[in-house]
Design a protein around this motif. Structure first.
Motif, PDB file in Angstrom:
ATOM      1  N   LEU A  16       1.183  -1.696  -0.061  1.00  0.00           N
ATOM      2  CA  LEU A  16      -0.011  -0.290  -0.213  1.00  0.00           C
ATOM      3  C   LEU A  16       0.641   1.279  -0.107  1.00  0.00           C
ATOM      4  N   HIS A  17       0.725   1.990  -0.798  1.00  0.00           N
ATOM      5  CA  HIS A  17       1.218   3.266  -1.255  1.00  0.00           C
ATOM      6  C   HIS A  17      -0.082   4.586  -0.783  1.00  0.00           C
ATOM      7  N   ILE A  18       0.178   5.380   0.562  1.00  0.00           N
ATOM      8  CA  ILE A  18      -0.639   6.169   0.498  1.00  0.00           C
ATOM      9  C   ILE A  18      -0.004   7.388   0.745  1.00  0.00           C
ATOM     10  N   ILE A  19      -0.697   8.640   0.245  1.00  0.00           N
ATOM     11  CA  ILE A  19      -0.245   9.843  -0.021  1.00  0.00           C
ATOM     12  C   ILE A  19      -0.980  10.650   0.935  1.00  0.00           C
ATOM     13  N   VAL A  20       0.160  10.940   2.506  1.00  0.00           N
ATOM     14  CA  VAL A  20      -0.766  11.273   3.065  1.00  0.00           C
ATOM     15  C   VAL A  20      -1.630  12.151   3.058  1.00  0.00           C
ATOM     16  N   ASN A  21      -0.556  13.254   2.742  1.00  0.00           N
ATOM     17  CA  ASN A  21      -1.001  14.968   2.604  1.00  0.00           C
ATOM     18  C   ASN A  21      -2.505  14.931   1.701  1.00  0.00           C
ATOM     19  N   ARG A  22      -2.763  13.887   0.707  1.00  0.00           N
ATOM     20  CA  ARG A  22      -3.885  14.130  -0.173  1.00  0.00           C
ATOM     21  C   ARG A  22      -5.510  13.577   0.582  1.00  0.00           C
ATOM     22  N   CYS A  23      -4.694  13.078   1.313  1.00  0.00           N
ATOM     23  CA  CYS A  23      -6.116  12.328   2.870  1.00  0.00           C
ATOM     24  C   CYS A  23      -7.063  13.691   3.018  1.00  0.00           C
ATOM     25  N   LYS A  24      -8.681  12.955   2.801  1.00  0.00           N
ATOM     26  CA  LYS A  24      -9.436  13.995   3.988  1.00  0.00           C
ATOM     27  C   LYS A  24     -10.250  13.075   4.710  1.00  0.00           C
ATOM     28  N   GLY A  25      -9.311  11.877   5.342  1.00  0.00           N
ATOM     29  CA  GLY A  25     -10.133  11.110   6.600  1.00  0.00           C
ATOM     30  C   GLY A  25     -11.776  10.917   6.258  1.00  0.00           C
ATOM     31  N   CYS A  26     -12.138  10.219   5.305  1.00  0.00           N
ATOM     32  CA  CYS A  26     -12.790   9.762   5.165  1.00  0.00           C
ATOM     33  C   CYS A  26     -13.941   8.754   5.368  1.00  0.00           C
ATOM     34  N   LEU A  27     -11.845   8.011   5.137  1.00  0.00           N
ATOM     35  CA  LEU A  27     -12.851   6.495   6.356  1.00  0.00           C
ATOM     36  C   LEU A  27     -13.215   5.390   5.698  1.00  0.00           C
ATOM     37  N   PHE A  28     -13.355   6.038   4.356  1.00  0.00           N
ATOM     38  CA  PHE A  28     -13.802   4.425   3.240  1.00  0.00           C
ATOM     39  C   PHE A  28     -13.382   3.735   3.301  1.00  0.00           C
TER      40      PHE A  28
END
Lengths: 296, 107
Positions: free
Chosen positions: B33-45
């Motif tokens: 998994l690669h997570i681009i942390v700063n794009r996230c808006k925390g939707c939890l989907f």
């Protein structure tokens, strides 16, 4: 601070596969947290990839509204038209260059309310375009006014005591006007939605895919339904898949079961086929089949 | 502290009611998994709908001030890419991890 620096370094490591298809200078997009529109864009990109159409032969047209922003974010030829006029623009684009795959991505307020007249006539003429109608049950960008798809009794900013106007049943509307392909999915059913987009792109004639999408900030908040995630959970528990269902049975009531599936797939002559056929009959050998208005 | 995390306990290992006959031949894919942390808006989907319950919300914030997902169980991801499809922010993606040494089975 050190944490943040490592985070930034991490992001540089590898680009997201969607980055190639998005106008990255416009990111981050304006859609709210837990809005389902980003999912629809991913599904559309996957469908384009799956159907193997060259991105040079694709045009995305959208109207005004939250969904209207799709045309601005997706990196293919695209146009953001005036309110409700996405379908007439797409019709012109298709007729000028029939080889182009024209996709209209717009919201329920844009396509069914302000552009309702264009919608029914494009379906009636069986114009060879693909319409993705993102239905969030409300005019989201302008502040949550009642839309012609708002379910009965749902609250909207212009219906503070609940909506009393019966809403449109979009698949029935498209079916009764003669659309060639009609399907409805929710933004949770990502893979089925991707398949539906690919099928709609391949189907000749007017194809409609309605996507039921959560609007967290206006629809869910005004109606005390939680966040977009709660709406996705609601779709998970309350959506019924019934392919080929009678489109008259597809009304969406407030927080009731939502029927999803592929409802209509029929072959009718498209606008250009009818045109060539009829003028061929009238003018005989003198008639040259229509090949578009653009010079190659 | 993230308060509204999904609390429903999900099993992290896939359970079979019967061992599949070809269990020794099937190679379970593994995803990275690669997570681009700063794009996230925390939707939890992604956290809610991961079928293997690989992700959890972080206690830290990204630059936008949202909690972001982080990998809880590195080996559990089977590269189904549902998180990548569902993420409305184009912030998470999955690549298949090449593994040497033949099939690895769980059950």
């Amino acid at each position: 601070m050190t944490k943040e620096t490592t985070v930034t370094e991490e992001t540089q490591e590898q680009a997201h596969p969607m980055d190639e298809l998005l106008r990255m200078d416009r990111m981050p997009h304006i859609w709210c947290p837990t809005c389902g529109l980003g999912t629809v864009v991913t599904a559309l990109a996957m469908a384009l990839d799956k159907s193997g159409i060259s991105l040079d032969d694709v045009a995305v047209v959208s109207g005004i509204g939250c969904t209207g922003r799709v045309a601005g974010y997706i990196k293919v030829d695209s146009f953001h038209t005036t309110h409700g006029r996405a379908i007439p623009f797409a019709t012109g684009l298709h007729l000028a260059n029939p080889k182009l795959k024209v996709i209209v991505v717009s919201g329920d307020g844009d396509l069914i309310a302000i552009g309702g007249n264009h919608f029914i006539h494009a379906a009636r003429r069986n114009m060879d375009i693909t319409v993705i109608c993102v239905n969030n049950f409300i005019y989201a960008m302008t502040g949550g006014q009642v839309a012609p798809t708002t379910p009965l009794t749902a609250n909207a900013s212009t219906m503070p005591y609940g909506n009393f106007e019966p809403p449109f049943n979009i698949p029935y509307l498209a079916d009764s006007c003669g659309a060639s392909y009609v399907a409805r999915w929710s933004s949770l059913h990502v893979r089925r939605m991707t398949t539906a987009f690919a099928e709609a792109l391949a189907a000749p004639g007017f194809s409609l895919v309605e996507v039921v999408t959560p609007c967290s900030t206006l629809y869910a908040r005004r109606n005390r339904l939680g966040t977009g995630l709660d709406l996705l959970k609601f779709y998970h528990d309350n959506c019924e898949i019934e392919h080929g269902a009678d489109t008259r049975s597809l009304d969406i009531d407030f927080q009731s079961t939502i029927k999803l599936g592929k409802f209509i797939e029929r072959r009718r002559p498209t606008f250009l086929e009818s045109l060539d056929d009829w003028y061929g009959q009238v003018f005989g050998d003198k008639y040259e089949p229509y090949a578009g208005a653009t010079s190659e | 502290m993230p308060q509204d995390l999904p609390s429903t306990p999900k099993s992290t290992k896939m359970k079979y009611w019967r061992k599949p006959l070809d269990a020794d031949k099937v190679k379970v894919p593994h995803g990275e998994l690669h997570i681009i942390v700063n794009r996230c808006k925390g939707c939890l989907f992604c956290v809610e709908y991961c079928p293997r319950d690989v992700l959890q919300m972080s206690e830290d914030f990204n630059v936008k001030g949202y909690h972001y997902p982080e990998v809880k169980e590195d080996d559990a991801c089977v590269n189904c890419q549902l998180c990548e499809l569902l993420c409305p922010e184009f912030a998470i993606f999955c690549v298949e991890k090449e593994e040497e040494g033949g099939g690895e089975n769980e059950s």
